[in-house]
Scaffold this motif. Structure first.
Motif, PDB file in Angstrom:
ATOM      1  N   THR A  83      39.718  29.774  72.106  1.00  0.00           N
ATOM      2  CA  THR A  83      39.076  28.569  72.642  1.00  0.00           C
ATOM      3  C   THR A  83      38.123  28.933  73.778  1.00  0.00           C
ATOM      4  O   THR A  83      37.006  28.419  73.851  1.00  0.00           O
ATOM      5  CB  THR A  83      40.136  27.556  73.125  1.00  0.00           C
ATOM      6  OG1 THR A  83      40.972  27.229  72.016  1.00  0.00           O
ATOM      7  CG2 THR A  83      39.502  26.296  73.673  1.00  0.00           C
ATOM      8  N   GLU A  84      38.544  29.830  74.662  1.00  0.00           N
ATOM      9  CA  GLU A  84      37.668  30.279  75.748  1.00  0.00           C
ATOM     10  C   GLU A  84      36.454  31.027  75.194  1.00  0.00           C
ATOM     11  O   GLU A  84      35.349  30.867  75.707  1.00  0.00           O
ATOM     12  CB  GLU A  84      38.424  31.163  76.723  1.00  0.00           C
ATOM     13  CG  GLU A  84      39.401  30.408  77.589  1.00  0.00           C
ATOM     14  CD  GLU A  84      40.103  31.296  78.604  1.00  0.00           C
ATOM     15  OE1 GLU A  84      39.671  32.457  78.807  1.00  0.00           O
ATOM     16  OE2 GLU A  84      41.087  30.839  79.189  1.00  0.00           O
ATOM     17  N   VAL A 129      35.023  30.509  72.283  1.00  0.00           N
ATOM     18  CA  VAL A 129      34.139  29.488  71.716  1.00  0.00           C
ATOM     19  C   VAL A 129      33.391  28.745  72.816  1.00  0.00           C
ATOM     20  O   VAL A 129      32.198  28.433  72.664  1.00  0.00           O
ATOM     21  CB  VAL A 129      34.939  28.516  70.817  1.00  0.00           C
ATOM     22  CG1 VAL A 129      34.092  27.306  70.413  1.00  0.00           C
ATOM     23  CG2 VAL A 129      35.452  29.245  69.581  1.00  0.00           C
ATOM     24  N   THR A 130      34.057  28.490  73.934  1.00  0.00           N
ATOM     25  CA  THR A 130      33.401  27.824  75.061  1.00  0.00           C
ATOM     26  C   THR A 130      32.203  28.641  75.541  1.00  0.00           C
ATOM     27  O   THR A 130      31.125  28.103  75.784  1.00  0.00           O
ATOM     28  CB  THR A 130      34.404  27.602  76.214  1.00  0.00           C
ATOM     29  OG1 THR A 130      35.454  26.755  75.743  1.00  0.00           O
ATOM     30  CG2 THR A 130      33.732  26.969  77.424  1.00  0.00           C
ATOM     31  N   LEU A 176      30.552  30.904  73.777  1.00  0.00           N
ATOM     32  CA  LEU A 176      29.556  30.937  72.706  1.00  0.00           C
ATOM     33  C   LEU A 176      28.785  29.627  72.599  1.00  0.00           C
ATOM     34  O   LEU A 176      27.680  29.601  72.051  1.00  0.00           O
ATOM     35  CB  LEU A 176      30.214  31.267  71.368  1.00  0.00           C
ATOM     36  CG  LEU A 176      30.818  32.657  71.255  1.00  0.00           C
ATOM     37  CD1 LEU A 176      31.448  32.863  69.891  1.00  0.00           C
ATOM     38  CD2 LEU A 176      29.771  33.715  71.528  1.00  0.00           C
ATOM     39  N   SER A 177      29.347  28.560  73.115  1.00  0.00           N
ATOM     40  CA  SER A 177      28.694  27.253  73.084  1.00  0.00           C
ATOM     41  C   SER A 177      27.822  27.013  74.312  1.00  0.00           C
ATOM     42  O   SER A 177      27.174  25.971  74.415  1.00  0.00           O
ATOM     43  CB  SER A 177      29.759  26.145  73.008  1.00  0.00           C
ATOM     44  OG  SER A 177      30.556  26.309  71.859  1.00  0.00           O
ATOM     45  N   GLY A 178      27.801  27.964  75.226  1.00  0.00           N
ATOM     46  CA  GLY A 178      27.079  27.768  76.478  1.00  0.00           C
ATOM     47  C   GLY A 178      25.853  28.643  76.630  1.00  0.00           C
ATOM     48  O   GLY A 178      25.348  29.232  75.671  1.00  0.00           O
ATOM     49  N   GLU A 179      25.425  28.754  77.883  1.00  0.00           N
ATOM     50  CA  GLU A 179      24.186  29.467  78.203  1.00  0.00           C
ATOM     51  C   GLU A 179      24.269  30.975  77.978  1.00  0.00           C
ATOM     52  O   GLU A 179      23.239  31.648  77.935  1.00  0.00           O
ATOM     53  CB  GLU A 179      23.774  29.171  79.639  1.00  0.00           C
ATOM     54  CG  GLU A 179      24.737  29.713  80.674  1.00  0.00           C
ATOM     55  CD  GLU A 179      24.362  29.341  82.096  1.00  0.00           C
ATOM     56  OE1 GLU A 179      24.454  30.222  82.961  1.00  0.00           O
ATOM     57  OE2 GLU A 179      23.980  28.185  82.323  1.00  0.00           O
ATOM     58  N   ASN A 216      25.450  32.429  75.288  1.00  0.00           N
ATOM     59  CA  ASN A 216      25.490  32.735  73.852  1.00  0.00           C
ATOM     60  C   ASN A 216      24.542  33.880  73.510  1.00  0.00           C
ATOM     61  O   ASN A 216      24.903  34.800  72.783  1.00  0.00           O
ATOM     62  CB  ASN A 216      25.157  31.484  73.031  1.00  0.00           C
ATOM     63  CG  ASN A 216      25.117  31.770  71.542  1.00  0.00           C
ATOM     64  OD1 ASN A 216      24.119  32.260  71.034  1.00  0.00           O
ATOM     65  ND2 ASN A 216      26.202  31.469  70.874  1.00  0.00           N
ATOM     66  N   ARG A 271      25.523  37.511  71.875  1.00  0.00           N
ATOM     67  CA  ARG A 271      24.941  37.981  70.614  1.00  0.00           C
ATOM     68  C   ARG A 271      24.166  39.274  70.795  1.00  0.00           C
ATOM     69  O   ARG A 271      24.204  40.160  69.936  1.00  0.00           O
ATOM     70  CB  ARG A 271      24.054  36.900  70.000  1.00  0.00           C
ATOM     71  CG  ARG A 271      24.840  35.733  69.439  1.00  0.00           C
ATOM     72  CD  ARG A 271      23.974  34.659  68.772  1.00  0.00           C
ATOM     73  NE  ARG A 271      23.079  34.017  69.733  1.00  0.00           N
ATOM     74  CZ  ARG A 271      21.755  34.153  69.739  1.00  0.00           C
ATOM     75  NH1 ARG A 271      21.145  34.879  68.844  1.00  0.00           N
ATOM     76  NH2 ARG A 271      21.022  33.525  70.646  1.00  0.00           N
ATOM     77  N   SER A 276      33.242  31.349  61.907  1.00  0.00           N
ATOM     78  CA  SER A 276      31.796  31.470  61.702  1.00  0.00           C
ATOM     79  C   SER A 276      31.422  31.572  60.230  1.00  0.00           C
ATOM     80  O   SER A 276      30.255  31.407  59.879  1.00  0.00           O
ATOM     81  CB  SER A 276      31.260  32.701  62.440  1.00  0.00           C
ATOM     82  OG  SER A 276      31.758  33.889  61.835  1.00  0.00           O
TER      83      SER A 276
END
Length: 153
Positions: A44-45, A47-48, A50-53, A55, A59, A107
């Motif tokens: 969960t952390e 994903v948090t 990866l959903s933010g600035e 990301n 990558r 993913s």
């Protein structure tokens, strides 16, 4: 078609070129964040983050190391020479390894970090090395007070 292994000299040249790529400013900053600040303790952390600035930083780091490892898995660089020259790949992989199966499933990309994983597990001491690096990086982050997975530097 049979692939020939690179000579030690060829492996050395490619390893040096990979090292030069790591010095690029944006990649260097992303690697610093990844190793110092990115410390997810759950999927969960992860994903948090990866959903933010961050990301793009995530990558970039994962993409760089998987690309570099692909030079080993395709035979362009000797694996032992690569692992000796690029120990940072163990630290990087140690941060995502606990969540890799979930990341691949969520993913829909079963090959995420495939080359990194293959290069690392080829080391006979991989599991112990990954555990040591993961704990050392978490302890260092805790000592700096940057325990949250996406905190900015």
């Amino acid at each position: 078609m049979r692939m020939t292994m690179p000579t030690p000299f060829e492996s050395a040249l490619l390893n040096l070129q990979l090292f030069d790529l790591r010095r690029e400013a944006v990649l260097r900053e992303a690697r610093d964040w990844f190793l110092r600040e990115f410390n997810p303790e759950s999927f969960t952390e992860l994903v948090t983050v990866l959903s933010g600035e961050r990301n793009a930083s995530f990558r970039m780091v994962i993409g760089y190391w998987d690309m570099a490892a692909s030079l080993v898995t395709t035979g362009a660089i000797d694996g032992d020479a690569f692992r000796a020259a690029h120990g940072e790949i163990f630290a990087t992989f140690s941060k995502i390894q606990p969540f890799l199966a979930e990341l691949r499933a969520a993913s829909g990309e079963p090959d995420i970090c495939k080359h990194m994983e293959e290069v690392i597990v080829a080391d006979a001491t991989a599991e112990a090395k990954l555990a040591r690096r993961r704990e050392a990086l978490r302890a260092a982050a805790k000592a700096r007070g940057s325990e949250k997975p996406g905190s900015a530097t």
